[in-house]
Design an enzyme around this catalytic site. Structure first.
Site, short mmCIF file in Angstrom:
data_model
loop_
_atom_site.label_atom_id
_atom_site.label_comp_id
_atom_site.label_asym_id
_atom_site.label_seq_id
_atom_site.Cartn_x
_atom_site.Cartn_y
_atom_site.Cartn_z
N GLY A 1 41.12 44.49 45.69
CA GLY A 1 41.43 45.90 44.66
C GLY A 1 41.44 47.15 44.90
O GLY A 1 41.97 47.26 46.42
N PHE A 2 41.85 47.54 44.22
CA PHE A 2 42.17 48.96 44.16
C PHE A 2 41.16 50.03 44.56
O PHE A 2 41.67 50.29 45.95
CB PHE A 2 41.99 49.74 42.85
CG PHE A 2 41.99 51.49 42.75
CD1 PHE A 2 42.88 52.03 43.33
CD2 PHE A 2 41.35 52.08 42.30
CE1 PHE A 2 42.91 53.34 43.63
CE2 PHE A 2 41.54 53.25 41.22
CZ PHE A 2 42.54 54.01 42.07
N ILE A 3 39.87 50.01 44.91
CA ILE A 3 39.32 51.15 45.74
C ILE A 3 39.24 50.66 46.84
O ILE A 3 39.28 50.90 48.26
CB ILE A 3 38.10 50.97 44.73
CG1 ILE A 3 38.02 51.93 44.23
CG2 ILE A 3 36.85 51.77 45.74
CD1 ILE A 3 37.07 52.19 43.30
N ASP B 1 37.32 37.96 48.36
CA ASP B 1 37.37 38.80 46.94
C ASP B 1 38.72 37.78 45.97
O ASP B 1 39.66 36.63 47.31
CB ASP B 1 39.30 39.59 47.30
CG ASP B 1 39.76 40.86 45.97
OD1 ASP B 1 39.80 41.14 46.07
OD2 ASP B 1 40.42 39.69 45.10
N GLY C 1 41.96 41.49 42.18
CA GLY C 1 42.90 41.86 43.53
C GLY C 1 44.00 41.52 43.64
O GLY C 1 44.41 40.19 43.06
N LEU D 1 32.09 45.89 46.02
CA LEU D 1 32.61 46.48 45.12
C LEU D 1 33.44 45.48 43.83
O LEU D 1 34.01 45.21 42.87
CB LEU D 1 34.03 47.02 45.73
CG LEU D 1 33.87 48.08 46.73
CD1 LEU D 1 34.98 48.65 47.46
CD2 LEU D 1 33.23 49.26 46.15
N THR E 1 30.48 37.98 36.61
CA THR E 1 30.78 38.19 37.60
C THR E 1 30.00 38.82 38.03
O THR E 1 29.42 39.37 39.20
CB THR E 1 31.86 38.43 37.64
OG1 THR E 1 33.11 37.49 37.21
CG2 THR E 1 32.56 39.15 38.45
N ALA F 1 28.49 49.04 44.19
CA ALA F 1 29.13 50.16 43.25
C ALA F 1 28.95 49.64 42.30
O ALA F 1 28.57 48.87 41.40
CB ALA F 1 30.88 49.85 42.54
N TYR G 1 28.41 45.62 29.22
CA TYR G 1 28.98 45.84 30.77
C TYR G 1 27.94 46.84 31.10
O TYR G 1 27.60 46.87 32.17
CB TYR G 1 30.46 46.39 30.32
CG TYR G 1 30.59 46.86 31.86
CD1 TYR G 1 31.50 46.26 33.07
CD2 TYR G 1 30.86 48.30 31.98
CE1 TYR G 1 31.67 46.75 33.74
CE2 TYR G 1 31.14 48.84 33.27
CZ TYR G 1 31.69 47.96 34.37
OH TYR G 1 32.54 47.83 35.41
#
Ligand code: UDP
Length: 331
Positions: A11-13, A32, A37, A77, A96, A118, A150
């Site tokens: 993913g991004f981070i 992942d 991602g 993450l 998730t 995270a 969320y």
């Protein structure tokens, strides 16, 4: 050499964190599902013997068990990302986040692995106090509203991490990430900077939701990664929760104007009501400014990259995307 497992590492981070850990000589295993991602995020590490990749979900107990067992430290993450996705697919997002965290923490406990979880500034809900420190209250609306559900799912993740630390002596670190931005952040899940920069470069109106007076603080992903690495290296962070973010506050309307100026765009901004952008009754946070005194005191961390650097990095990436240039000629 430490063996890190990064769930959501494509993913991004996660992909930026993988690069940072590999470049200092550590071994990284990425787990992942590739739901959000992308393998291309790990492109700079392709063929690097210090990186391995397993496609799998954090909901897959066997995949998680195997990945955790073969690692020394876990960075969790993997999660549903973006307000848009959360509003549109609450069941997927909640499952998730909650079941994924339980599965990862159970495996970390089974093999006695340190685990970083995270969390998100979303846990503060509509508390608009400035700045928000780690003890600030959570102010939420009804759990029938996807955004607050969320927020609660991330709070449950935190509570699980604290409980494993207190009751089972598991070394856990909780990080609350505020708005994190930079290259590789997809525009597909509603985040404002990747969307507005693309709109500006395509000559389209920049969609500012609400009246644009709401503010955020945007932190460069490379600064966030430095914060994560510093905490992973700091034994005193275990059992604790830490905010990570920038304190450079800007309204979204002003952000749109800076993006237009910085990209030399001929676009203008357009105000889009929240009901149209998300769903009827959608509530936004008016302000969200982190107090990062705690992580600064613990590790000396503070962000070093400015908003202008962030915007330039994102614009550079968008311009270099061949697809962008061919799908938006002369716009
Ligand atoms: N936003 C906007 N236009 C967009 C996308 C987002 O004005 O195209 C606003 C959004 O309503 C929020 C802010 O920008 O006030 C930051 O949104 P983002 O989803 O990036 O992060 P959030 O802070 O909401 O998690």
């Amino acid at each position: 050499m430490t063996r890190y497992l990064i769930t959501g590492g494509a993913g991004f981070i996660g992909s930026h964190l993988a690069e940072a850990l590999v470049s200092r000589g550590d071994q990284v295993l990425v787990l992942d599902s590739l739901a959000t991602g992308r393998l291309t995020n790990l492109g700079t590490l392709a063929g690097n013997p210090r990186l391995s990749f397993v496609q799998g979900s954090v909901l897959d107990e066997l995949a998680v068990d195997q990945a955790v067992r073969s690692s020394d430290v876990v960075v969790h993450l993997a999660a549903a990302v973006g307000v848009k996705l959360i509003v549109e697919e609450p069941l997927y997002s909640l499952t998730t986040n909650i079941k994924g965290a339980i599965t990862v923490l159970e495996a970390a406990h089974r093999y006695r692995r340190k685990v970083m979880v995270a969390s998100s500034s979303e846990i503060y809900g509509k508390n608009s106090a400035v700045p928000l420190n780690e003890q600030s209250d959570r102010v939420l609306g009804s759990p029938a509203v996807a955004r607050w559900a969320y927020s609660t799912s991330k709070a449950v993740d935190e509570i699980l991490a604290y409980a494993y630390h207190r009751e089972r002596d598991l070394p856990t670190i909780v990080v609350r990430l505020f708005n994190t931005v930079g290259p590789r952040q997809s525009p597909a899940y509603g985040m404002v900077i990747p969307r507005l920069v693309r709109q500006a470069l395509a000559g389209e109106p920049l969609t500012v939701y609400g009246d644009g007076t709401q503010t955020r603080c945007f932190c460069h992903v490379l600064d966030v990664v430095q914060a994560l690495v510093g905490l992973l290296d700091e034994p005193a962070a275990e059992g604790d929760v830490l905010n990570i973010g920038s304190s450079e506050e800007i309204s979204i309307a002003e952000l749109a104007r800076v993006i237009i100026a910085r990209t030399g765009s001929a676009s203008d901004l357009v105000l889009v009501p929240y009901d149209e952008a998300y769903e009827t009754g959608f509530e936004d946070m008016v302000r969200r400014v982190p107090d990062t005194g705690k992580i600064h005191a613990l590790t000396g961390w503070e962000p070093v990259r400015s908003l202008v650097e962030i915007l330039d990095d994102v614009a550079r990436e968008v311009i270099s995307e061949a697809g962008f240039l061919t799908t938006a000629p002369n716009k």
